[in-house]
Design a protein around this motif. Sequence first.
Motif, short mmCIF file in Angstrom:
data_model
loop_
_atom_site.label_atom_id
_atom_site.label_comp_id
_atom_site.label_asym_id
_atom_site.label_seq_id
_atom_site.Cartn_x
_atom_site.Cartn_y
_atom_site.Cartn_z
N LEU A 1 0.21 -0.87 -0.04
CA LEU A 1 -0.14 0.16 0.16
C LEU A 1 0.34 1.37 0.48
CD1 LEU A 1 -2.55 -0.40 2.32
CD2 LEU A 1 -3.04 -0.45 -0.14
N GLY A 2 2.14 0.83 0.26
CA GLY A 2 2.85 2.27 -0.17
C GLY A 2 2.71 2.85 1.61
N LEU A 3 2.55 2.65 2.88
CA LEU A 3 1.98 3.51 3.96
C LEU A 3 3.33 3.98 4.80
CD1 LEU A 3 -0.26 0.49 5.48
CD2 LEU A 3 -0.80 3.54 4.55
N GLU A 4 4.68 3.76 4.17
CA GLU A 4 5.29 4.15 4.57
C GLU A 4 6.06 5.55 3.91
OE1 GLU A 4 6.41 2.20 0.95
OE2 GLU A 4 5.42 1.83 2.47
N ASN A 5 5.16 6.19 3.14
CA ASN A 5 5.32 7.63 1.65
C ASN A 5 4.06 8.28 2.76
OD1 ASN A 5 7.07 6.32 -0.20
ND2 ASN A 5 4.71 5.57 -1.10
N THR A 6 2.84 7.91 3.56
CA THR A 6 1.99 8.67 4.30
C THR A 6 2.93 9.39 5.52
OG1 THR A 6 1.70 6.34 5.82
CG2 THR A 6 0.30 6.77 3.73
N GLY A 7 4.13 9.53 6.22
CA GLY A 7 4.84 10.21 7.20
C GLY A 7 4.62 9.71 8.30
N LEU A 8 3.16 8.16 8.49
CA LEU A 8 2.42 7.63 9.58
C LEU A 8 3.84 6.79 10.39
CD1 LEU A 8 -0.87 7.38 8.27
CD2 LEU A 8 -0.14 9.05 9.33
N PRO A 9 3.78 6.67 11.69
CA PRO A 9 4.62 6.12 12.15
C PRO A 9 3.07 4.66 11.91
CG PRO A 9 4.03 7.01 13.65
CD PRO A 9 2.88 7.92 12.68
N LEU A 10 4.25 3.35 11.95
CA LEU A 10 3.92 2.06 11.59
C LEU A 10 4.57 1.66 12.56
CD1 LEU A 10 4.65 1.48 7.07
CD2 LEU A 10 2.47 3.17 9.18
N ASN A 11 4.08 0.54 12.81
CA ASN A 11 4.56 -1.10 13.92
C ASN A 11 5.17 -1.61 12.93
OD1 ASN A 11 2.28 -2.69 12.69
ND2 ASN A 11 1.04 -1.91 14.50
N ASP A 12 5.15 -3.13 13.83
CA ASP A 12 5.89 -4.11 13.36
C ASP A 12 5.20 -5.11 12.20
OD1 ASP A 12 7.89 -3.70 14.85
OD2 ASP A 12 7.49 -4.95 16.17
N HIS A 13 4.14 -4.75 12.03
CA HIS A 13 3.47 -5.11 10.78
C HIS A 13 3.08 -4.56 9.85
CE1 HIS A 13 1.77 -9.01 13.12
NE2 HIS A 13 1.99 -7.89 14.48
N GLY A 14 3.62 -3.16 9.84
CA GLY A 14 2.08 -2.22 8.76
C GLY A 14 1.88 -1.81 9.10
N VAL A 15 1.42 -1.59 10.16
CA VAL A 15 0.09 -0.71 10.13
C VAL A 15 0.25 0.13 11.15
CG1 VAL A 15 -1.91 -1.63 11.79
CG2 VAL A 15 -1.18 -3.17 10.65
N PRO A 16 -0.83 1.69 10.86
CA PRO A 16 -0.13 2.82 11.15
C PRO A 16 -0.90 2.60 12.32
CG PRO A 16 -1.71 2.70 9.67
CD PRO A 16 -1.19 0.88 9.54
N GLY A 17 -0.56 3.53 13.52
CA GLY A 17 -0.73 3.19 14.61
C GLY A 17 -2.22 4.80 14.90
N PHE A 18 -3.48 4.27 15.56
CA PHE A 18 -4.74 4.80 16.11
C PHE A 18 -5.29 4.75 16.44
CE2 PHE A 18 -5.25 0.35 14.96
CZ PHE A 18 -6.57 0.14 15.64
N ASP A 19 -6.17 5.50 16.82
CA ASP A 19 -6.93 5.94 17.86
C ASP A 19 -8.27 4.57 17.77
OD1 ASP A 19 -9.66 6.34 19.72
OD2 ASP A 19 -8.63 8.12 20.33
N ARG A 20 -8.53 3.58 19.05
CA ARG A 20 -9.58 2.52 18.61
C ARG A 20 -10.95 3.14 18.47
NH1 ARG A 20 -11.72 -0.61 22.01
NH2 ARG A 20 -11.65 -2.34 20.50
#
Length: 480
Positions: A276-295
């Motif tokens: 998905l190219g999430l590294e291009n969003t500038g969001l910090p990603l966890n070990d699974h490549g998922v951005p941190g979020f408020d549940r």
Amino acid sequence: MTPLQVEVAIIGAGTAGMGAYRAARAHVDSVLLIEGGAYGTTCARVGCMPSKLLIAAAEAAHQARQAQAFGVQVQAVTVDGAAVMARVQRERDRFVSFVLETIDAIAPGDRLAARVKFQNANTLMTEHGQLIHARRVVIATGSMPVLPPVLKELGAHLLTNENVFDLPTLPTSLAVFGPGVLGLELAQAMSRLGVRVKVFGVGGGIASIQDPVIREDANQAFNHEFYLDASAHVKSVKETATGVDVNFLHRDGAWKTEPFDYVLAATGRAPAVAGLGLENTGLPLNDHGVPGFDRFTLQCGDSTVFIAGDASDDSPLLHEAADQGRIAGENAARFPDVRPGLRRTPLAVVFTDPQIASVGFNLKQLNAQFKDRFAVGLVSFEDQGRSRVMLRNQGILKVYGEQGSGLFLGAEMFGPAAEHIGHLLAWAAQQRMTVSNMLDMPFYHPVIEEGLRTALRDLNHKLHIGPQLIERCMDCGPGA
């Protein structure tokens, strides 16, 4: 190609994605639903529904074989594997068709069949090079099977939930890796349909059961039907011309090599976010490549990106995906007016026999958050009246309550009718009922739910609120 300009782009048209689309569309007109694979939710196509169809067939065979215990004679039970799989596929396709009808009802201008990746947090690009400029984005890409290293070299004889339901007939033998929810459900179903089954796990876990007493009870019950080693030592899995050979340390202490038609990998699923190219969003990603979020808001940081469903790696269940999709869709559409959404009391069910259910706080959470401040009530279903009547008298229920307040906190169960008892307990937990409040509710006789009342009475006494349990209390009726 002409770039597209949209208010909200939703990546993924599964349960969470469609929920996000409906929620966003209620607030803004410019919403684009993007799907890079086949339409049809994980639940309908490769998850909940086809697995329950297989389980239903297995239950029919099992009940026929057990009829003699009731004095009912049934002649030799035979299973037509091709007919079993034909019904699974026919009904599965029917469920999928309902999803496709929903997709077809979405305006063509609101959906796009394409794989996309982020160029930045507000720009997506398709594999054909078309740009999509979106003010807000919802990630709802679902999950995908995870393979352990020992299985990665297998080819045609490797099954996952993505292809097991497409088998033309039942196999004669199956090695299942992973005694989690899917692994246990399918292993027991296959075994009851006449397939020789062995289940291999690591670490001793069984379907996420937290309580060691309940886990051991489940381990013994399943091992009466098929081989299950939740802490297995497997040296190798090698593909042959006709199947696979598994070399493993048997529970009897000897190393053995056993042939199987197929291996079923049920070793978990991971968020489908790779590529998905999430590294291009500038969001910090966890070990699974998922951005941190408020549940509660599903917002990733303070960005215009939201995440929902299995992609969030939070609670990979259909009802949770639907809730998350709605919350993420509404907040993406209303941004920057981001609001917390309703997250329901945790409820999970495993459709084995006996069933497994967990509600509210689990044992690990209780020990972390309520250490020395909670009590445990217990009932065994071995002598529970209605359960014995139906020859379903296996399992244990434990219920948890807070000392002082008497608040009901949660439960874990391996036993009959767990799917129904689990719902009652989840409703009670969400309403923040006390154990005393729950005991004021009506209990009919004779029903399996009387076992729940016994556990709650035991809990109330241990909370120093109710009287000590009376052995074989006859005001409840015999066997209650």
